[in-house]
Structure formats: C-alpha cells, structure tokens
Design a protein around this motif. Structure first.
Motif, PDB file in Angstrom:
ATOM      1  N   GLY A 124      -5.572   4.587   5.478  1.00 34.78           N
ATOM      2  CA  GLY A 124      -5.623   3.134   5.372  1.00 34.78           C
ATOM      3  C   GLY A 124      -4.401   2.488   6.009  1.00 34.78           C
ATOM      4  N   VAL A 176       0.831  -1.202   0.000  1.00 37.31           N
ATOM      5  CA  VAL A 176       0.000   0.000   0.000  1.00 37.31           C
ATOM      6  C   VAL A 176       0.870   1.259   0.000  1.00 37.31           C
ATOM      7  N   VAL A 235      -4.434   0.090   9.625  1.00 32.33           N
ATOM      8  CA  VAL A 235      -3.750  -1.188   9.808  1.00 32.33           C
ATOM      9  C   VAL A 235      -2.938  -1.177  11.099  1.00 32.33           C
ATOM     10  N   ARG A 252      -8.539  -3.225   4.665  1.00 31.28           N
ATOM     11  CA  ARG A 252      -7.290  -2.908   5.354  1.00 31.28           C
ATOM     12  C   ARG A 252      -7.456  -3.025   6.868  1.00 31.28           C
TER      13      ARG A 252
END
Length: 501
Positions: free
Chosen positions: A99, A78, A103, A154
C-alpha cells in the motif's frame, strides 16, 4: 552573501572537448569560491537571512510549507500502523507495505497533472484542490474493511499526494530573496520530517487511546487539510507567477494556450538532459528517505520489541535529527555549494549506518538522530536544487514530476526490505524461529550503504546552478544586457558548459 545570479540552464552539446572540460570541473567546482565563503553574521546565524522576508513572502512560504507537512502526515500514518493494518486485514507485513509502494508509484501521475495546471493557471488552485481531495480520502480510509478497499483508497491518495510538492515548493521558494533560499529550502523540506514527528505524537495520543485505533488517526487528519486548503485560497497567487503572466501578456501576441505549448516544446529541447538528471538525483534522495524511514517503526516494534512509548521516543528523536540536519545543510549550501553539502551528508550518513542499525542500548537514539541528521541534511538542499535547475516557466511541473518519478523508482523500498528481511528470521534462546520477527537491521544497513554510494556519485557528476534568480525574466532582454553572463557563474564552469557550447 553573494549577489551574483546565473541565467537558466541550457542543454549541453556533446563534444569531446566539452565533456572533458566538464569532467575536470566536477572536482574543481566542489571547492567553494573565496568571495562566497564569507564567514559573516549571515554564515554564523542561519536564521538571520529570514529577517529579509516580508509578511507577504512569509505567508506564501508557510502556505506551501503546511501543505507539504500534512502530505507527510498522511503518508506516514500508514507507515506507523503497518503491523496494525496487517492484523486488521489478516495479511502479511509485506502486503501492507505494498500500500505504501502503491502511493509512491502513482504520485507521478498527480505530479504531472497538477504540475501542468500549476504552471498554466497558477499555484494556489491546483494546490488547494489536491488538499481538499486528500481530505475526502482521509475520511474514507477510516471506513475501509478489506485489504482490497485499502489498496484502492491508497492508490487515490498517491495521485493527489503527487500534486502537492510541485505547487507547494514553487509558491514557498520562488518569491523569497536569494540570501534566504538555502535556509528556506531546508525548512520547507523538513516540513516532511515535521509531519512525521507530528504523526508520531498523534499516533501515541489518538491511535493508542481510541477504540477506533488507526481509523481515528485518519479521521483526525482530515480536519487540518481543509484549513490548509482555505489558507492557500486566501493567500492569493504567487507574486513570481503573476509577474510571469504579465510578462508573457506584454511580450507575445499568441493566445495563452498556444504560448504555453510552445514554451513547453522549447523547454523540453533545452532542458531534457537536465530533466533526466533531476529524476536520477531524486531517485537517490527518495531511496535514502524511504529506505531509512518506512520500515524502521516495524524494526523497532517487531525485531527489537519496543513498546509504544519507547518507539515513540526513538522515532521522535530521529525526526528532531532530520529537522536539525535539513536546516543546517540547507543554510550551509548557500556558502559551500549544493553539491558539496549533499556529498558531505552522504559520507556522514554512511558513517552512521552501524549505530543506527545495530546498537541495542540507549545509544540507539544517538544513532537514529545522526543518521536522519545526514539523510535529511542532504534532503534540505533538494528543493532549492530543483528550483535552480528546472525551467523557470515549468518549475512546478519539472520539479514536482522529477521528485515523484524519483519516488516511483524508489517506491518498492519498504517492500524490498520487508521481503528480503523474511529471509533472515530471528531465533530465540532455544533455537526456535520467532514468528513474524526478522532481521530488518541487516537488510536496511546494506540497503542504505548502497543508497548513500549512489547518491554521492550522482551528485558528484551533476551540474549546479547555485544562486540562480528564481524570478521570471524577459530572457531576450536579459541576454542583451548580460552578454558576459558566464562571468556570473557562482561555481565556476557549469553555466559555461551548459549554455555556450
């Protein structure tokens, strides 16, 4: 190499005389003891201690290493596609970095859940389960079409990624001989840098040459995850963990669940101060890596206008420096001490901030190499520090959770840098603001200066349990045999402070 071992740490009692003594020894204990700073063949050849591992120990180590490496591959997939994802979902760069933040925030959930399972039922099943779940999510991420779907997938990634480190580092390190702990810690941790290096290469080979763009990278990453899960299942359980189970079964009449709960209560009572310290320490470590890595590809492409080839080369050089630093300082920490190795890296990293952030010619590659050399040089010591300071019966849970709680605290690194960076737009020769181009260099340089200062300070004030025996022992019998255990303190006074007060 030193052969002395320490017992597991106990929590300190807060007496003024003890606190004063501990404060003084933060200085004195940084000096390596002569009997351990031996310039022998093991010192000059960091790979020689690895010859002491047998085939079984290597198998266990690499099972954990490859799971950890692929965790990094999934994470940085990512980071390297922030711009493409922002364009795909028609959102700002800062929105996509959320995002990444998501995580990191949810990893602690997975660390707690899979860490407890790992300490209760063994390393391999929780580790393999995490890898299989990641496989499913990797495939799913390649099919998302909206920003909301991206965030949802995610978020699930975060939970199962969080379950990797605790079982992986435990199965990799706890079965190895003491003389190899330093270099193995460096190799294991730099599996993360190696994963970054792999994703940089596959980004160029797959993403940049596929009509499916970033989606193809995630579909590809699902395949190796399955293979590593199978490897973990076939390698068998950690020998150290099996010895622990055997010992518990022969030394207690309690049922397994009740015994596990009682051990947890005892561990919390003894280790609560150390556990808090480990979270603070891992916060500094995680800020250093995420603050220097997550937004750097965006800096290269957006601010400096690097093409895919030049950006690939620079990111690859950075990770080669990371791997070299992790191996070197992981090894040296066996001789000069864990704290000293980390402090040296903080000072060296601080000195490299300017060339890393502001050099614009070909010298930028040297800057990124040595900045990551010191960032990951310090990180190379982290796994063995966690293993030596964690409660033996809860090594996977405490080590994994401390690591991921540090991730949680540092989770907004890239978002903070991206958001503040928007306050520093860059203008062209005509004085016109460049659309979507910001001075990330300035923000990241200030950010990393603060991080290195914090990590140096928190390392300096903390304890050290170097060369602790990572195998499980019968502590009652050990205490009877080692009444003079404080004489075995490798660094001098930390064990005395934490045990006898």
């Amino acid at each position: 190499m030193p052969s002395a071992y320490q017992k597991a740490l106990d929590g300190p009692k807060f007496k003024s005389s003890v606190i004063k003594h501990y404060a003084i020894t933060r200085f004195t204990n940084l000096i390596p003891r002569k009997e351990h700073l031996v310039f022998d063949s093991y010192f000059w050849n960091p790979f020689k201690p690895l010859t002491q591992l047998n085939a079984r120990q290597w198998n266990l180590f690499f099972a954990g290493f490859w799971c950890w490496t692929w965790d990094a591959f999934d994470y940085f997939s990512v980071s390297l596609n922030v711009s493409a994802l922002a364009e795909q979902f028609d959102v700002k760069t800062a929105d996509v970095t959320w995002g990444i933040t998501l995580v990191l925030m949810l990893r602690s959930v997975g660390a707690a859940f899979f860490g407890i399972l790992s300490d209760r039922y063994g390393r391999r099943i929780p580790l393999a389960a995490s890898m299989i779940c990641l496989t499913i999510l990797q495939i799913g991420l390649g099919f998302v079409n909206t920003y909301q779907q991206f965030l949802g997938v995610r978020a699930m990634f975060g939970i199962f990624m969080g379950g990797i480190f605790g079982p992986a580092y435990a199965i990799a390190l706890e079965n190895a001989p003491d003389t190899a702990h330093g270099i193995l810690s460096g190799i294991f941790q730099e599996g993360y840098a190696f994963g970054y290096l792999l994703v940089v290469c596959f980004q160029r080979a797959i993403t940049d040459n596929s009509s499916h763009s970033w989606r193809a990278l995630f579909w590809f990453s699902a395949g190796p995850s399955v293979l590593f899960a199978i490897w973990v299942l076939l390698v068998g359980e950690s020998d150290s963990y099996l010895r622990h189970v055997q010992l518990m079964n022969t030394s207690s009449n309690e049922n397994a669940s009740k015994r596990f709960i009682n051990q947890g209560k005892m561990a919390f009572k003894r280790y609560w101060v150390v556990c808090i310290y480990l979270v603070l320490l891992m916060t500094g470590f995680n800020f250093s890596s995420h603050g220097s890595q997550d937004l750097y590809p965006t800096l290269l492409t957006k601010q400096l206008g690097y093409g895919v080839d030049r950006s690939t080369v620079t990111n690859s050089v950075a990770n080669l420096g990371a791997i070299a630093g992790g191996l070197l300082f992981g090894h040296l920490s066996n001789y000069i001490g864990r704290r000293m190795a980390i402090i040296i890296c903080c000072i060296g990293g601080g000195a490299m901030i300017y060339p890393w952030a502001f050099v614009r010619n070909s010298g930028i590659n040297a800057g990124v190499f040595f900045l990551q050399f010191f960032v990951q040089g310090a990180w190379g010591v982290a796994p063995i520090v966690l293993a030596e300071l964690s409660p033996p019966e809860f090594r996977s849970f405490v080590g994994g959770l401390a690591y991921q709680l540090g991730n949680l605290v540092s989770s907004a690194s890239s978002t903070i840098e991206a958001t503040i960076g928007e306050r520093f737009p860059i203008y062209d020769a005509d004085g016109q603001k460049k659309e979507g181009v910001y001075n990330y260099s300035k923000v990241m340089a200030i950010f990393m200066g603060c991080v290195f200062g914090y990590l140096l300070l928190i390392t300096f004030v903390g304890p050290e349990n170097i060369h602790a025996d990572l195998s499980y022992k019968d502590e009652e019998n050990d205490n009877e045999k080692n009444d003079d255990s404080n004489s075995l303190d490798v660094k001098g006074d930390d064990t005395e402070y934490l045990e006898t007060v």
